[in-house]
Scaffold this motif. Structure first.
Motif, PDB file in Angstrom:
ATOM      1  N   VAL A   1       0.840  -1.200   0.000  1.00 12.48           N
ATOM      2  CA  VAL A   1       0.000   0.000   0.000  1.00 12.48           C
ATOM      3  C   VAL A   1       0.874   1.248   0.000  1.00 12.48           C
ATOM      4  CG1 VAL A   1      -1.720   1.294   1.318  1.00 12.48           C
ATOM      5  CG2 VAL A   1      -1.898  -1.191   1.147  1.00 12.48           C
ATOM      6  N   VAL A   2       1.892   1.254   0.848  1.00 11.12           N
ATOM      7  CA  VAL A   2       2.789   2.400   0.928  1.00 11.12           C
ATOM      8  C   VAL A   2       3.546   2.568  -0.393  1.00 11.12           C
ATOM      9  CG1 VAL A   2       4.849   3.319   2.088  1.00 11.12           C
ATOM     10  CG2 VAL A   2       2.999   2.295   3.429  1.00 11.12           C
ATOM     11  N   MET A   3       3.982   1.472  -0.994  1.00 13.16           N
ATOM     12  CA  MET A   3       4.698   1.543  -2.267  1.00 13.16           C
ATOM     13  C   MET A   3       3.790   2.073  -3.375  1.00 13.16           C
ATOM     14  SD  MET A   3       7.814   0.805  -1.828  1.00 13.16           S
ATOM     15  CE  MET A   3       8.364   0.531  -3.486  1.00 13.16           C
ATOM     16  N   SER A   4       2.535   1.636  -3.416  1.00 11.55           N
ATOM     17  CA  SER A   4       1.628   2.116  -4.461  1.00 11.55           C
ATOM     18  C   SER A   4       1.327   3.608  -4.291  1.00 11.55           C
ATOM     19  CB  SER A   4       0.339   1.303  -4.493  1.00 11.55           C
ATOM     20  OG  SER A   4      -0.385   1.483  -3.298  1.00 11.55           O
ATOM     21  N   ILE A   5       1.209   4.066  -3.057  1.00 17.61           N
ATOM     22  CA  ILE A   5       1.001   5.499  -2.815  1.00 17.61           C
ATOM     23  C   ILE A   5       2.223   6.289  -3.264  1.00 17.61           C
ATOM     24  CG2 ILE A   5       0.760   7.246  -0.999  1.00 17.61           C
ATOM     25  CD1 ILE A   5      -1.041   5.240   0.495  1.00 17.61           C
ATOM     26  N   ALA A   6       3.416   5.790  -2.965  1.00 18.69           N
ATOM     27  CA  ALA A   6       4.646   6.470  -3.360  1.00 18.69           C
ATOM     28  C   ALA A   6       4.772   6.509  -4.888  1.00 18.69           C
ATOM     29  CB  ALA A   6       5.857   5.783  -2.739  1.00 18.69           C
ATOM     30  N   LEU A   7       4.470   5.413  -5.567  1.00 25.77           N
ATOM     31  CA  LEU A   7       4.548   5.384  -7.028  1.00 25.77           C
ATOM     32  C   LEU A   7       3.516   6.305  -7.663  1.00 25.77           C
ATOM     33  CD1 LEU A   7       5.194   1.598  -7.727  1.00 25.77           C
ATOM     34  CD2 LEU A   7       6.754   3.509  -8.094  1.00 25.77           C
ATOM     35  N   THR A   8       2.311   6.346  -7.119  1.00 22.62           N
ATOM     36  CA  THR A   8       1.273   7.239  -7.636  1.00 22.62           C
ATOM     37  C   THR A   8       1.685   8.696  -7.466  1.00 22.62           C
ATOM     38  OG1 THR A   8      -0.416   5.601  -7.076  1.00 22.62           O
ATOM     39  CG2 THR A   8      -1.159   7.859  -7.461  1.00 22.62           C
ATOM     40  N   ALA A   9       2.228   9.043  -6.321  1.00 21.12           N
ATOM     41  CA  ALA A   9       2.676  10.417  -6.089  1.00 21.12           C
ATOM     42  C   ALA A   9       3.814  10.783  -7.040  1.00 21.12           C
ATOM     43  CB  ALA A   9       3.118  10.589  -4.636  1.00 21.12           C
ATOM     44  N   THR A  10       4.735   9.872  -7.266  1.00 17.02           N
ATOM     45  CA  THR A  10       5.845  10.126  -8.188  1.00 17.02           C
ATOM     46  C   THR A  10       5.336  10.336  -9.612  1.00 17.02           C
ATOM     47  OG1 THR A  10       7.315   8.781  -6.810  1.00 17.02           O
ATOM     48  CG2 THR A  10       8.021   9.208  -9.081  1.00 17.02           C
ATOM     49  N   ALA A  11       4.415   9.480 -10.049  1.00 14.96           N
ATOM     50  CA  ALA A  11       3.852   9.622 -11.397  1.00 14.96           C
ATOM     51  C   ALA A  11       3.107  10.943 -11.547  1.00 14.96           C
ATOM     52  CB  ALA A  11       2.924   8.452 -11.698  1.00 14.96           C
TER      53      ALA A  11
ATOM     54  N   ILE B   1       3.656  13.741  -9.929  1.00 11.63           N
ATOM     55  CA  ILE B   1       4.644  14.819  -9.977  1.00 11.63           C
ATOM     56  C   ILE B   1       5.306  14.878 -11.343  1.00 11.63           C
ATOM     57  CG2 ILE B   1       6.895  15.547  -9.071  1.00 11.63           C
ATOM     58  CD1 ILE B   1       5.894  14.542  -6.313  1.00 11.63           C
ATOM     59  N   LEU B   2       5.666  13.722 -11.909  1.00  5.13           N
ATOM     60  CA  LEU B   2       6.307  13.706 -13.222  1.00  5.13           C
ATOM     61  C   LEU B   2       5.363  14.196 -14.312  1.00  5.13           C
ATOM     62  CD1 LEU B   2       8.338  10.384 -13.060  1.00  5.13           C
ATOM     63  CD2 LEU B   2       9.210  12.722 -13.030  1.00  5.13           C
ATOM     64  N   LEU B   3       4.125  13.768 -14.292  1.00  4.44           N
ATOM     65  CA  LEU B   3       3.166  14.203 -15.309  1.00  4.44           C
ATOM     66  C   LEU B   3       2.882  15.691 -15.210  1.00  4.44           C
ATOM     67  CD1 LEU B   3       0.666  11.226 -15.324  1.00  4.44           C
ATOM     68  CD2 LEU B   3       2.302  11.849 -17.093  1.00  4.44           C
ATOM     69  N   THR B   4       2.776  16.203 -14.015  1.00  3.16           N
ATOM     70  CA  THR B   4       2.518  17.626 -13.826  1.00  3.16           C
ATOM     71  C   THR B   4       3.710  18.444 -14.298  1.00  3.16           C
ATOM     72  OG1 THR B   4       1.136  17.129 -11.926  1.00  3.16           O
ATOM     73  CG2 THR B   4       1.896  19.386 -12.145  1.00  3.16           C
ATOM     74  N   SER B   5       4.908  18.011 -13.996  1.00  5.95           N
ATOM     75  CA  SER B   5       6.090  18.772 -14.412  1.00  5.95           C
ATOM     76  C   SER B   5       6.255  18.735 -15.919  1.00  5.95           C
ATOM     77  CB  SER B   5       7.342  18.248 -13.716  1.00  5.95           C
ATOM     78  OG  SER B   5       7.617  16.927 -14.143  1.00  5.95           O
ATOM     79  N   CYS B   6       5.892  17.638 -16.596  1.00  9.22           N
ATOM     80  CA  CYS B   6       5.987  17.580 -18.055  1.00  9.22           C
ATOM     81  C   CYS B   6       4.991  18.535 -18.700  1.00  9.22           C
ATOM     82  CB  CYS B   6       5.723  16.163 -18.558  1.00  9.22           C
ATOM     83  SG  CYS B   6       7.069  15.030 -18.171  1.00  9.22           S
ATOM     84  N   SER B   7       3.789  18.611 -18.171  1.00  5.87           N
ATOM     85  CA  SER B   7       2.800  19.493 -18.775  1.00  5.87           C
ATOM     86  C   SER B   7       3.134  20.957 -18.519  1.00  5.87           C
ATOM     87  CB  SER B   7       1.399  19.174 -18.242  1.00  5.87           C
ATOM     88  OG  SER B   7       1.312  19.484 -16.875  1.00  5.87           O
ATOM     89  N   LEU B   8       3.783  21.247 -17.417  1.00  2.00           N
ATOM     90  CA  LEU B   8       4.159  22.625 -17.125  1.00  2.00           C
ATOM     91  C   LEU B   8       5.382  23.057 -17.914  1.00  2.00           C
ATOM     92  CD1 LEU B   8       3.665  22.764 -13.252  1.00  2.00           C
ATOM     93  CD2 LEU B   8       2.163  23.680 -15.020  1.00  2.00           C
ATOM     94  N   GLY B   9       6.169  22.116 -18.404  1.00  2.00           N
ATOM     95  CA  GLY B   9       7.392  22.448 -19.118  1.00  2.00           C
ATOM     96  C   GLY B   9       7.189  22.649 -20.601  1.00  2.00           C
TER      97      GLY B   9
END
Length: 143
Positions: free
Chosen positions: A26-36, A38-46
């Motif tokens: 559960v903790v790993m899936s939350i961490a992976l979701t948060a990472t994804a 963040i990456l998707l948001t930074s790509c769209s902002l760039g």
């Protein structure tokens, strides 16, 4: 007075370890979701600036209209373009043909998605210079 029961401390320690191992996915899936996220948001902002890409799309829409509609004197975009429910980018514009104004919805692939019927003529395209006013307030003359 404190009671010490040796088996109880081992029992609780084991229970805590079992809970930690059970929560690990559960903790790993939350961490992976948060990472994804963040990456998707930074790509769209760039990406390109919205004003620049909107102006480029409006220019393409104006060129598509000028290639097919004769007699166009001016095009004024009244608002920024957006991708609608059909999945295609379009923007509202006022098209001036022979002194008359027509409210149109101009797109990239298809020059008009709707609006008032414009006059038809035998020749195709506009050969004269046309004043284009973009929704951001800037203007240029297309030939």
């Amino acid at each position: 007075m404190t009671f010490y029961i040796p088996w109880m401390s081992r029992f609780f320690r084991g229970a805590i370890l079992r809970i930690a191992w059970a929560l690990k996915p559960v903790v790993m899936s939350i961490a992976l979701t948060a990472t994804a996220l963040i990456l998707l948001t930074s790509c769209s902002l760039g990406g390109a600036e919205p004003e620049q890409s909107n102006r480029a799309n409006q220019r393409k829409a104006a060129q598509a209209l000028l290639a097919t509609q004769p007699g166009v004197e001016a095009i004024t975009f009244t608002q920024d373009g957006a991708v609608g429910g059909g999945g295609s980018w379009a923007a509202n514009a006022v098209v001036t043909i022979d002194g008359l104004e027509y409210q149109e919805i101009l797109g990239l692939e298809k020059w008009s998605y709707g609006g008032e019927p414009m006059p038809t003529a035998k020749r195709s395209g506009t050969s004269a210079s046309v004043a284009i006013t973009y929704s951001g307030g800037s203007a240029e003359v297309l030939r």
